[in-house]
Design an enzyme around this catalytic site. Sequence first.
Site, mmCIF file in Angstrom:
data_model
loop_
_atom_site.group_PDB
_atom_site.id
_atom_site.type_symbol
_atom_site.label_atom_id
_atom_site.label_comp_id
_atom_site.label_asym_id
_atom_site.label_seq_id
_atom_site.Cartn_x
_atom_site.Cartn_y
_atom_site.Cartn_z
ATOM 1 N N ASN A 30 0.800 -1.223 0.000
ATOM 2 C CA ASN A 30 0.000 0.000 0.000
ATOM 3 C C ASN A 30 0.835 1.278 0.000
ATOM 4 O O ASN A 30 0.336 2.343 0.342
ATOM 5 C CB ASN A 30 -0.972 -0.021 1.178
ATOM 6 C CG ASN A 30 -1.793 -1.290 1.197
ATOM 7 O OD1 ASN A 30 -1.679 -2.081 2.119
ATOM 8 N ND2 ASN A 30 -2.563 -1.536 0.145
ATOM 9 N N HIS A 71 -7.865 9.265 0.586
ATOM 10 C CA HIS A 71 -8.470 9.514 -0.717
ATOM 11 C C HIS A 71 -9.532 10.597 -0.583
ATOM 12 O O HIS A 71 -10.210 10.679 0.438
ATOM 13 C CB HIS A 71 -9.077 8.231 -1.281
ATOM 14 C CG HIS A 71 -8.035 7.187 -1.568
ATOM 15 N ND1 HIS A 71 -8.332 5.850 -1.657
ATOM 16 C CD2 HIS A 71 -6.697 7.280 -1.770
ATOM 17 C CE1 HIS A 71 -7.232 5.172 -1.909
ATOM 18 N NE2 HIS A 71 -6.222 6.017 -1.978
ATOM 19 N N VAL A 114 1.840 7.017 0.440
ATOM 20 C CA VAL A 114 0.952 6.062 1.112
ATOM 21 C C VAL A 114 -0.413 6.066 0.434
ATOM 22 O O VAL A 114 -0.970 7.126 0.137
ATOM 23 C CB VAL A 114 0.798 6.426 2.607
ATOM 24 C CG1 VAL A 114 -0.209 5.527 3.300
ATOM 25 C CG2 VAL A 114 2.155 6.353 3.309
ATOM 26 N N CYS A 115 -0.945 4.868 0.224
ATOM 27 C CA CYS A 115 -2.257 4.716 -0.401
ATOM 28 C C CYS A 115 -3.180 3.957 0.554
ATOM 29 O O CYS A 115 -3.138 2.730 0.626
ATOM 30 C CB CYS A 115 -2.113 3.955 -1.722
ATOM 31 S SG CYS A 115 -3.688 3.699 -2.572
ATOM 32 N N ILE A 116 -3.955 4.722 1.320
ATOM 33 C CA ILE A 116 -4.986 4.126 2.166
ATOM 34 C C ILE A 116 -6.262 4.934 1.981
ATOM 35 O O ILE A 116 -6.216 6.116 1.638
ATOM 36 C CB ILE A 116 -4.592 4.048 3.668
ATOM 37 C CG1 ILE A 116 -4.186 5.413 4.222
ATOM 38 C CG2 ILE A 116 -3.515 3.007 3.890
ATOM 39 C CD1 ILE A 116 -3.896 5.421 5.720
#
Length: 168
Positions: A83, A96, A90-92
């Site tokens: 992730n 978003h 960081v991609c959580i």
Amino acid sequence: MASASQGSLLLQKQLKDLCKKPVDGFSAGLVDESNLFEWSVTIIGPPDTLYDGGFFNAIMSFPQNYPQSPPTVRFTSEMWHPNVYPDGKVCISILHPPGDDPNGYELASERWSPVHTVESIVLSIISMLSSPNDESPANVEAAKDWRERREEFKKKVSRCVRRSQEMM
């Protein structure tokens, strides 16, 4: 709509609260005392995970319309995780933009909400380190290692932990 001054006041309060009552697992402060919109964060690798013993640095950058829009978080320490994009971003879900997911992967309730704080964001990242989500990975190679080559994944994470310790 929040103005930059409202965002500044909110960030100032969060900084003050974190200084008064530090939270286990991370430390946070300003990169530059004159800019409340850019924070330096050090996350301590969560106990009983592959990241245990590591000290991972990241930059949390807040937009001028915070808290209406989420900050971005980018690890500056080497990080191998499904992730986390190869550039460290960081991609959580909570990072978003608010509203419905145009790709249909996330519920609106899982995405950014102005109630999130620096503390809740970093605690979500610590949780992410403990439980990778390999179903919609930011780093496809790390996700493949996590699913199919677990020993290789562990070696790469161990290297990241070792390097983070050397940087301290």
